[in-house]
Structures are given as C-alpha cells and as structure tokens.
Design a protein around this motif. Structure first.
Motif, PDB file in Angstrom:
ATOM      1  N   LEU A 146       0.819  -1.210   0.000  1.00  0.00           N
ATOM      2  CA  LEU A 146       0.000   0.000   0.000  1.00  0.00           C
ATOM      3  C   LEU A 146       0.857   1.267   0.000  1.00  0.00           C
ATOM      4  CD1 LEU A 146      -2.835  -1.056   2.460  1.00  0.00           C
ATOM      5  CD2 LEU A 146      -2.954  -0.882  -0.022  1.00  0.00           C
ATOM      6  N   THR A 147       1.953   1.265   0.722  1.00  0.00           N
ATOM      7  CA  THR A 147       2.792   2.469   0.756  1.00  0.00           C
ATOM      8  C   THR A 147       3.646   2.612  -0.502  1.00  0.00           C
ATOM      9  OG1 THR A 147       4.443   1.243   2.056  1.00  0.00           O
ATOM     10  CG2 THR A 147       2.875   2.625   3.267  1.00  0.00           C
ATOM     11  N   GLU A 148       3.951   1.507  -1.174  1.00  0.00           N
ATOM     12  CA  GLU A 148       4.777   1.577  -2.383  1.00  0.00           C
ATOM     13  C   GLU A 148       3.947   1.761  -3.646  1.00  0.00           C
ATOM     14  OE1 GLU A 148       7.279  -1.874  -2.547  1.00  0.00           O
ATOM     15  OE2 GLU A 148       8.065  -1.550  -0.525  1.00  0.00           O
ATOM     16  N   HIS A 149       2.768   1.124  -3.702  1.00  0.00           N
ATOM     17  CA  HIS A 149       1.988   1.129  -4.945  1.00  0.00           C
ATOM     18  C   HIS A 149       0.608   1.749  -4.798  1.00  0.00           C
ATOM     19  CE1 HIS A 149       5.075  -1.515  -6.508  1.00  0.00           C
ATOM     20  NE2 HIS A 149       4.830  -2.407  -5.561  1.00  0.00           N
ATOM     21  N   GLY A 150       0.174   2.004  -3.573  1.00  0.00           N
ATOM     22  CA  GLY A 150      -1.199   2.431  -3.359  1.00  0.00           C
ATOM     23  C   GLY A 150      -1.427   3.916  -3.544  1.00  0.00           C
ATOM     24  N   GLN A 151      -2.653   4.331  -3.209  1.00  0.00           N
ATOM     25  CA  GLN A 151      -2.986   5.749  -3.243  1.00  0.00           C
ATOM     26  C   GLN A 151      -1.947   6.543  -2.452  1.00  0.00           C
ATOM     27  OE1 GLN A 151      -5.574   7.089  -4.805  1.00  0.00           O
ATOM     28  NE2 GLN A 151      -7.173   5.544  -5.002  1.00  0.00           N
ATOM     29  N   PRO A 152      -1.618   7.760  -2.906  1.00  0.00           N
ATOM     30  CA  PRO A 152      -0.618   8.556  -2.177  1.00  0.00           C
ATOM     31  C   PRO A 152      -0.943   8.738  -0.707  1.00  0.00           C
ATOM     32  CG  PRO A 152      -1.099   9.560  -4.297  1.00  0.00           C
ATOM     33  CD  PRO A 152      -2.078   8.427  -4.137  1.00  0.00           C
ATOM     34  N   LEU A 153      -2.216   8.686  -0.360  1.00  0.00           N
ATOM     35  CA  LEU A 153      -2.602   8.855   1.038  1.00  0.00           C
ATOM     36  C   LEU A 153      -1.816   7.932   1.946  1.00  0.00           C
ATOM     37  CD1 LEU A 153      -4.491   9.757   3.373  1.00  0.00           C
ATOM     38  CD2 LEU A 153      -6.031   7.915   2.673  1.00  0.00           C
ATOM     39  N   TYR A 154      -1.620   6.682   1.533  1.00  0.00           N
ATOM     40  CA  TYR A 154      -0.955   5.720   2.414  1.00  0.00           C
ATOM     41  C   TYR A 154       0.499   6.106   2.685  1.00  0.00           C
ATOM     42  CZ  TYR A 154      -5.082   2.909   1.588  1.00  0.00           C
ATOM     43  OH  TYR A 154      -6.389   2.482   1.521  1.00  0.00           O
ATOM     44  N   ALA A 155       1.193   6.570   1.645  1.00  0.00           N
ATOM     45  CA  ALA A 155       2.585   6.975   1.830  1.00  0.00           C
ATOM     46  C   ALA A 155       2.689   8.159   2.779  1.00  0.00           C
ATOM     47  CB  ALA A 155       3.217   7.313   0.485  1.00  0.00           C
ATOM     48  N   TYR A 156       1.749   9.104   2.681  1.00  0.00           N
ATOM     49  CA  TYR A 156       1.776  10.270   3.569  1.00  0.00           C
ATOM     50  C   TYR A 156       1.266   9.917   4.956  1.00  0.00           C
ATOM     51  CZ  TYR A 156       2.798  13.127  -0.491  1.00  0.00           C
ATOM     52  OH  TYR A 156       3.400  13.667  -1.591  1.00  0.00           O
ATOM     53  N   TYR A 157       0.228   9.119   5.009  1.00  0.00           N
ATOM     54  CA  TYR A 157      -0.371   8.734   6.283  1.00  0.00           C
ATOM     55  C   TYR A 157       0.634   8.000   7.153  1.00  0.00           C
ATOM     56  CZ  TYR A 157      -4.815   7.852   8.800  1.00  0.00           C
ATOM     57  OH  TYR A 157      -5.848   7.852   9.687  1.00  0.00           O
ATOM     58  N   TYR A 158       1.437   7.143   6.512  1.00  0.00           N
ATOM     59  CA  TYR A 158       2.382   6.312   7.246  1.00  0.00           C
ATOM     60  C   TYR A 158       3.829   6.729   7.000  1.00  0.00           C
ATOM     61  CZ  TYR A 158      -1.728   3.322   7.827  1.00  0.00           C
ATOM     62  OH  TYR A 158      -2.976   2.844   8.147  1.00  0.00           O
ATOM     63  N   ALA A 159       4.036   8.012   6.683  1.00  0.00           N
ATOM     64  CA  ALA A 159       5.384   8.493   6.350  1.00  0.00           C
ATOM     65  C   ALA A 159       6.364   8.345   7.495  1.00  0.00           C
ATOM     66  CB  ALA A 159       5.319   9.951   5.896  1.00  0.00           C
ATOM     67  N   ASN A 498      -2.104  12.679  10.658  1.00  0.00           N
ATOM     68  CA  ASN A 498      -1.177  12.444   9.559  1.00  0.00           C
ATOM     69  C   ASN A 498      -1.762  12.692   8.173  1.00  0.00           C
ATOM     70  OD1 ASN A 498       1.539  10.927  10.591  1.00  0.00           O
ATOM     71  ND2 ASN A 498      -0.173  10.599  11.988  1.00  0.00           N
ATOM     72  N   GLU A 499      -3.083  12.575   8.026  1.00  0.00           N
ATOM     73  CA  GLU A 499      -3.693  12.820   6.711  1.00  0.00           C
ATOM     74  C   GLU A 499      -3.519  14.270   6.261  1.00  0.00           C
ATOM     75  OE1 GLU A 499      -6.403  14.285   9.660  1.00  0.00           O
ATOM     76  OE2 GLU A 499      -5.398  12.335   9.506  1.00  0.00           O
ATOM     77  N   GLN A 500      -3.215  15.175   7.213  1.00  0.00           N
ATOM     78  CA  GLN A 500      -3.034  16.587   6.847  1.00  0.00           C
ATOM     79  C   GLN A 500      -1.853  16.767   5.896  1.00  0.00           C
ATOM     80  OE1 GLN A 500      -5.487  18.766   8.063  1.00  0.00           O
ATOM     81  NE2 GLN A 500      -6.307  16.835   8.866  1.00  0.00           N
ATOM     82  N   ARG A 501      -0.890  15.868   5.943  1.00  0.00           N
ATOM     83  CA  ARG A 501       0.227  15.931   4.988  1.00  0.00           C
ATOM     84  C   ARG A 501      -0.288  15.795   3.553  1.00  0.00           C
ATOM     85  NH1 ARG A 501       3.294  12.053   8.374  1.00  0.00           N
ATOM     86  NH2 ARG A 501       4.950  13.146   9.468  1.00  0.00           N
ATOM     87  N   ASP A 502      -1.210  14.863   3.361  1.00  0.00           N
ATOM     88  CA  ASP A 502      -1.749  14.615   2.030  1.00  0.00           C
ATOM     89  C   ASP A 502      -2.607  15.776   1.560  1.00  0.00           C
ATOM     90  OD1 ASP A 502      -2.024  12.874  -0.206  1.00  0.00           O
ATOM     91  OD2 ASP A 502      -4.037  12.340   0.458  1.00  0.00           O
ATOM     92  N   PHE A 503      -3.179  16.531   2.501  1.00  0.00           N
ATOM     93  CA  PHE A 503      -4.036  17.665   2.160  1.00  0.00           C
ATOM     94  C   PHE A 503      -3.247  18.906   1.768  1.00  0.00           C
ATOM     95  CE2 PHE A 503      -7.615  16.275   5.328  1.00  0.00           C
ATOM     96  CZ  PHE A 503      -7.827  15.121   4.587  1.00  0.00           C
ATOM     97  N   TRP A 504      -2.151  19.200   2.541  1.00  0.00           N
ATOM     98  CA  TRP A 504      -1.566  20.543   2.460  1.00  0.00           C
ATOM     99  C   TRP A 504      -0.061  20.586   2.205  1.00  0.00           C
ATOM    100  CZ3 TRP A 504      -6.270  21.943   2.502  1.00  0.00           C
ATOM    101  CH2 TRP A 504      -7.173  21.541   3.488  1.00  0.00           C
ATOM    102  N   SER A 505       0.658  19.484   2.314  1.00  0.00           N
ATOM    103  CA  SER A 505       2.119  19.564   2.309  1.00  0.00           C
ATOM    104  C   SER A 505       2.686  19.863   0.927  1.00  0.00           C
ATOM    105  CB  SER A 505       2.728  18.266   2.844  1.00  0.00           C
ATOM    106  OG  SER A 505       2.636  17.236   1.884  1.00  0.00           O
ATOM    107  N   SER A 506       3.862  20.466   0.915  1.00  0.00           N
ATOM    108  CA  SER A 506       4.546  20.785  -0.338  1.00  0.00           C
ATOM    109  C   SER A 506       4.856  19.529  -1.137  1.00  0.00           C
ATOM    110  CB  SER A 506       5.836  21.553  -0.044  1.00  0.00           C
ATOM    111  OG  SER A 506       5.558  22.780   0.591  1.00  0.00           O
ATOM    112  N   LYS A 507       5.240  18.452  -0.453  1.00  0.00           N
ATOM    113  CA  LYS A 507       5.541  17.206  -1.157  1.00  0.00           C
ATOM    114  C   LYS A 507       4.302  16.647  -1.853  1.00  0.00           C
ATOM    115  CE  LYS A 507       9.470  15.616   1.622  1.00  0.00           C
ATOM    116  NZ  LYS A 507       9.985  14.538   2.513  1.00  0.00           N
ATOM    117  N   ALA A 508       3.157  16.740  -1.182  1.00  0.00           N
ATOM    118  CA  ALA A 508       1.924  16.218  -1.770  1.00  0.00           C
ATOM    119  C   ALA A 508       1.502  17.013  -2.998  1.00  0.00           C
ATOM    120  CB  ALA A 508       0.811  16.223  -0.731  1.00  0.00           C
ATOM    121  N   ALA A 509       1.886  18.284  -3.054  1.00  0.00           N
ATOM    122  CA  ALA A 509       1.470  19.127  -4.178  1.00  0.00           C
ATOM    123  C   ALA A 509       1.987  18.603  -5.502  1.00  0.00           C
ATOM    124  CB  ALA A 509       1.959  20.555  -3.955  1.00  0.00           C
ATOM    125  N   ASP A 510       3.125  17.916  -5.482  1.00  0.00           N
ATOM    126  CA  ASP A 510       3.746  17.428  -6.717  1.00  0.00           C
ATOM    127  C   ASP A 510       3.432  15.968  -7.015  1.00  0.00           C
ATOM    128  OD1 ASP A 510       5.001  19.871  -7.257  1.00  0.00           O
ATOM    129  OD2 ASP A 510       6.674  19.375  -5.935  1.00  0.00           O
TER     130      ASP A 510
END
Length: 599
Positions: A146-159, A498-510
């Motif tokens: 999930l963190t390698e291939h899944g929705q970006p949410l998982y990578a940010y949620y469990y960063a 942790n989901e706030q990273r996926d909402f607002w972070s600079s990394k998530a923007a790209d």
C-alpha cells in the motif's frame, strides 16, 4: 565505596526504562470508554435480526475491485477510502468516542510511553475466507504494497513509520521515526490486511476486476461490470462473536446498483428499486421527497444530527496554474459568490456558510489568535500573511440579491490596486494576460450553483467557462491536477493528524492523486502540519489545528461553500436502525441497520 560510586554513575547515564502499556484498545489521550470485558458497543442493537437485504445506489460505474490503487474506478463497498465489506483491519474505531481504536484482527496491543513503536498480537482464530490464517507476514506485505503502490494517502499517512517486521507468526511490530506523533500507534491499526498468498500469482498493481478475497464479513457473490455488485454475508466469518462486531453486518446481502443520472436514480428509489438514499441535494430534499409512499409511511424521511467536524467544501483554486498564484485575485473572486442568495433561492435555507477548514468543531479558528496559537505562529510571521495575526477571517457576506454590487465593488478595488485592469469588458492581470479559466464539473447538480457565480465573475471582467465531463475523465483530470477550478473539499475527523500531509504539504502538491488539490507549497503550512501531528495532548491538538486553520484561511486557496450539522436520509420502512452515534459517517452507519422482515 568506589564500586558504589561507579554504579551510581552508570545509573545516571543509563536511560530509564519506559513503561510498556498493553491493552485491548488504545486512545489518543484518555482511557477507552469500553473495558476489556465489554460485550458490545452501546450504540448497536446486539439483538438485531440477521437476514434480508439492502439495496443501495451509486452514480457512475466501476471497472475495478482494487480500491487501493491510484487508477481505475473501484466498486462501492470493496474498501479504499470508503467502507470495506471484504477486508478486516487490525483495529476498528468506536463511533461514540472522539478517537479510540479497539482490536479486531489484533487481540492485544503493546506500546511504550513515548509511543515510539507498537506491537499487535493477532488472534488465533483470525482467518481469510479460504481458511488461511491471518499472519504477521500478511500485515507486513500489506503495508509495503500500500505504501509503495497504493494511493498517495498511504505513503503520507504512514510516512513516519520506519519499519514493519514480523516478530513471530502472530506478532507484528511497527517502529516509528524519531519525533512526536501520538497518532501513529492508532492509525497503523487502521491498515487493511490483505492476503499475501492470494496475490502471490497475481499482479497487485493492476486495477481490474479480479474478485478479491479478504477476511471480512462479506464476499462478492456476483457482479455486472459497471452496473451492479452483490455482497453476500459469510456464515463462516471468523469474528461474529467478537464484541466489536456484535449488532453489525446484519443484512444477508448488500447490493449496489449503479445509475448514470441522479434524476433517474431518485425516481428509481421512489419506485422501490433500492432501499436507502443519502441526499446531498438541498432542492431535492425540499421538493422531491413527496408522494404516496411517503404519505403512507412506506418511505421514511429522516434528519439525523451529528458531531462530526464538517471540514471544508469550496471552489478550489489550482495554484499550480500561473493565473491563480496571485492571492489578491483569489481573494477578489470570493466576492462574486453570493451565498446568501444561493441559500435562499437554491438551497431552501438549509445550509450554513463554511468559514473554517475544521468547521463544526472546537478546532475551528475564531477571533484573534490566542497566546498558545501565537507561540506557534510568531516564529513563522515572515512567511504568513499579516492578517493571520490581526483579523478574524470571514467569507464575504452579501445583500442576497443575486447581484452583490457592494461586494463586486470591493473586488474591483482590490484588483485595481494590485495592477489589474479591464479592457473591453475583459480583465487583464498585471502581466497583461486575460483572466480566463475553466470550472470543471462532472455533476449536473452543481451547474445551477456555479453558473450564477460565473455570471458575477463576468461583471468583474473574468471569463469562467463551466465545463462538464464524465466521471472517468473527471477523475483522471483531478488525479493529475489538470484543472483550473473544481468543487471539492477535505473532510476532517474529530482527531486530525497524519492525513493533513496529504491535504496541504509541499511534497503532496507534486504527487499525482494526492489530495492537495490546491497545489499548496508553503513552508509555514508545512511547519504547522508537522506541529499538529506532533501534538502531545488534546489541548495542543486543538491549538495547532486552529493555527493551521488561520494560515489556510488567509491563503485564499478556496472560495468557501456551505455545510450542515445533520445528515438527510430516506429509506424503506422495513429498514430500522438504533439511536445513531454522534460521530456518524455519511452512509448513516448502515452496518448498524437491519431488515425488520427478517425477524
């Protein structure tokens, strides 16, 4: 004596042993409501009859049973960001507490005071639908996939998860990166656990119609691609006797019927083609839920209040577009939305204006920053708008006429001062580029809301073309941020983290498919998100949420829409539900309902 001195010296430099907690549940801050010997959650009907069925509707179609990938359109009910009838998780959340997780696949959890790691001991009886035991290796494999291939949410949620390891067949350990992240020990328990052996000879990364197999209470009995999926309750489900399952999953069959049009779907509901409808459209709620079956009581119309934060819905600017990188333009355009007129003429006065990203909660920023908030905001003063410190944000209020002349004059003043000018009815920015954009939609219901907004923008010289595309094209464009403006939003829980990273972070923007739809890249917001995630107690969480809220409000990333603190349901009278809990999902907690004809 010298030996004693050396021993004392060693004791002074050696770290103290942290207390390790062990339990059936874990909370964010307080003790769990339900003790280890509880029989069921208070909000369920433990004696609800089993049997019957419920038919639900979905608009659109589906082409996949893999909900965890950032491609395809997954069938309802299979999981992902929505409920799953197929997959169990390590823990489940109660609906009458702000944030407490109770063991499902896990019978016991252990964690230290600093929450730097957590172990889950799996239940002996936990089984996938083919009888194969659920093991720690399945947990590790699921996390990695999930963190390698899944929705970006998982990578940010469990960063902040440093590693996951199977300590034995039934015990798995999550170790976290250094730092304060109290929520991690809880949200790793939300991980859906997939069967490693099932996927051994299949391609996990393909979003196709491979019928999944999990450990959950239902299996897919049949389906028609894009049209219908039928879930059948498993008599051999391993967890029927667990307290966290009592009184739930009462229907023998859960059927999702797909429709391409909301108007057709509503008429199908009134005819009896499906059983339950969650209504999002205020006009329909006010005018369409009438007729013989409502008068006779065969169909029931109900409003249920809840205590959920409603988050933010709004017209979202894609600030990746050069046009929308100017906050003055974004602020000025907000004056063209006449909410007061829309609420009266279109919404039957059912809504309240949204002003906060944590609306309907104690985490919403009001007034001026408190001393506690200023401690977080002052170090970022040079990176934040001055008004974060000096004004309370409020969206523009109109006279409700539909043509908010005073508001439009305010917008014109802002634009003129910033170097914009109107030539032959067209607004040009300071670089001489015309202010033109597309408003992307897929739902026809929102056209009646967006078109008056577009007409008001025209009075400012702004050209807004309202473009409607089909759901598949819409999803692809939003996932790849190929839009100028959309209607969208961010739901919030009672304990954001942790989901706030996926909402607002600079990394998530790209990162395509992230939920940073606005394209926010702001070091101050990155810092405030980090502070929120590391909050040590409820007071600190509320303070950091309010500080983040202020930064987002004064960034003008959206034109706030509206919301409400109740849900609107209609259903066939043969269905029944208990008194619904305060933290109620938009589906009306349908897993708690039952079919009275099954008695």
């Amino acid at each position: 004596m010298r030996a004693v001195t050396i021993l004392l010296g060693l004791l002074l430099v050696l770290p103290a042993f942290a207390e390790v907690h062990s339990g059936h549940a874990i909370t964010m801050y307080d003790a769990p409501k339900y003790g280890p010997s509880f029989r069921h959650f208070d909000y369920v009907n433990a004696d609800a009859p089993k049997g019957g069925q419920i038919k639900l509707h979905v608009i659109g179609g589906f082409d996949s049973f893999m909900p965890y990938l950032p491609k395809g359109s997954a069938a309802a009910g299979v999981g992902g960001l929505g409920p799953s009838y197929i997959y169990d998780s390590l823990t489940v959340r109660s609906l009458d507490e702000p944030f407490t997780e109770y063991g499902l696949l896990a019978e016991r959890m252990e964690w230290p005071d600093d929450r730097g790691w957590i172990t889950f001991t799996l239940r002996d009886e936990a089984r996938f639908a083919d009888g194969h035991p659920v093991t720690a290796e399945d947990v590790v494999w699921s996390f990695n996939q999930l963190t390698e291939h899944g929705q970006p949410l998982y990578a940010y949620y469990y960063a902040d998860v440093e590693k996951v390891e199977a300590l034995s067949e039934r015990k798995v350990k999550f170790t976290f990166k250094p730092g304060d992240n109290r929520e991690l020990v809880m949200i790793v328990g939300q991980l859906p656990v997939l069967p490693k052996h099932f996927w051994k000879d299949k391609d996990f990364t393909q979003a196709d119609l491979t019928v999944p197999m999990g450990s959950g209470p239902y299996r897919i009995a049949s389906f028609k691609p894009g049209k219908q999926v039928v879930y059948e309750r498993r008599d051999d489900y391993w967890a029927w006797d667990l307290p966290v399952i009592q009184g739930q999953y009462n229907f023998d069959r859960v059927i999702f019927e797909y429709y391409l049009d909301q108007t057709v779907a509503l008429e199908a509901f009134k005819k009896g083609d499906y059983d339950f409808r969650f209504e999002m459209n205020s006009k329909l709620w006010a005018t369409a839920y009438t007729g013989r079956d409502f008068n006779s009581g065969k169909l029931v119309k109900e409003e249920v209040h809840h205590q959920n934060p409603s988050g933010m819905q709004g017209f979202i600017f894609n600030t990746r577009r050069p046009l929308f990188q100017d906050p003055v333009l974004r602020e000025a355009m907000a004056y063209a939305l006449d909410f007061e007129w829309s609420n009266k003429q279109l919404f039957y006065n059912q809504y309240k204006r949204t002003r906060s990203y944590f609306q309907n909660s104690e985490m919403a920023a009001t007034g001026l920053p408190s001393e506690a908030e200023l401690k977080l905001l002052e170090p970022l003063r040079d990176k934040l708008p001055e008004r974060v410190f000096t004004e309370e944000y409020q969206p523009p209020v109109s006279d409700g006429t539909g043509r908010p002349r005073e508001n439009l004059r305010t917008a014109q003043t802002l634009l003129k001062k910033a170097g914009y000018e109107v030539r032959n009815g067209q607004l040009f920015n300071p670089e001489g580029k015309p202010v033109k954009f597309e408003f992307l939609l897929y739902s026809p219901a929102f056209e009646r809301v967006v078109l008056p907004f577009s007409r008001n923008l025209k009075a400012l010289g702004i050209s807004a073309d309202v473009i409607r595309v089909d759901e598949s094209q819409y999803l692809q464009r939003v996932r790849n941020f190929n839009f100028d403006m959309i209607v969208g939003g961010w739901g919030q829980s009672s304990s954001p983290g942790n989901e706030q990273r996926d909402f607002w972070s600079s990394k998530a923007a790209d990162r395509p498919s992230s939920r940073n739809y606005a394209g926010i890249k702001d070091p101050a917001i990155d810092s405030l998100v980090k502070t929120l995630i590391s909050a040590k107690d409820r007071e600190a969480l509320v303070t950091s949420s309010r500080a983040l809220d202020r930064a987002l409000q004064w960034g003008f990333y959206v034109i706030p829409n509206w919301g409400m603190d109740y849900h609107r349901f209609a259903y066939r009278s043969r269905l029944a539900h208990p008194d619904l809990p305060p933290y109620l999902g938009v589906d009306g907690a349908l897993d708690l309902w039952w079919d009275t004809t099954a008695e």
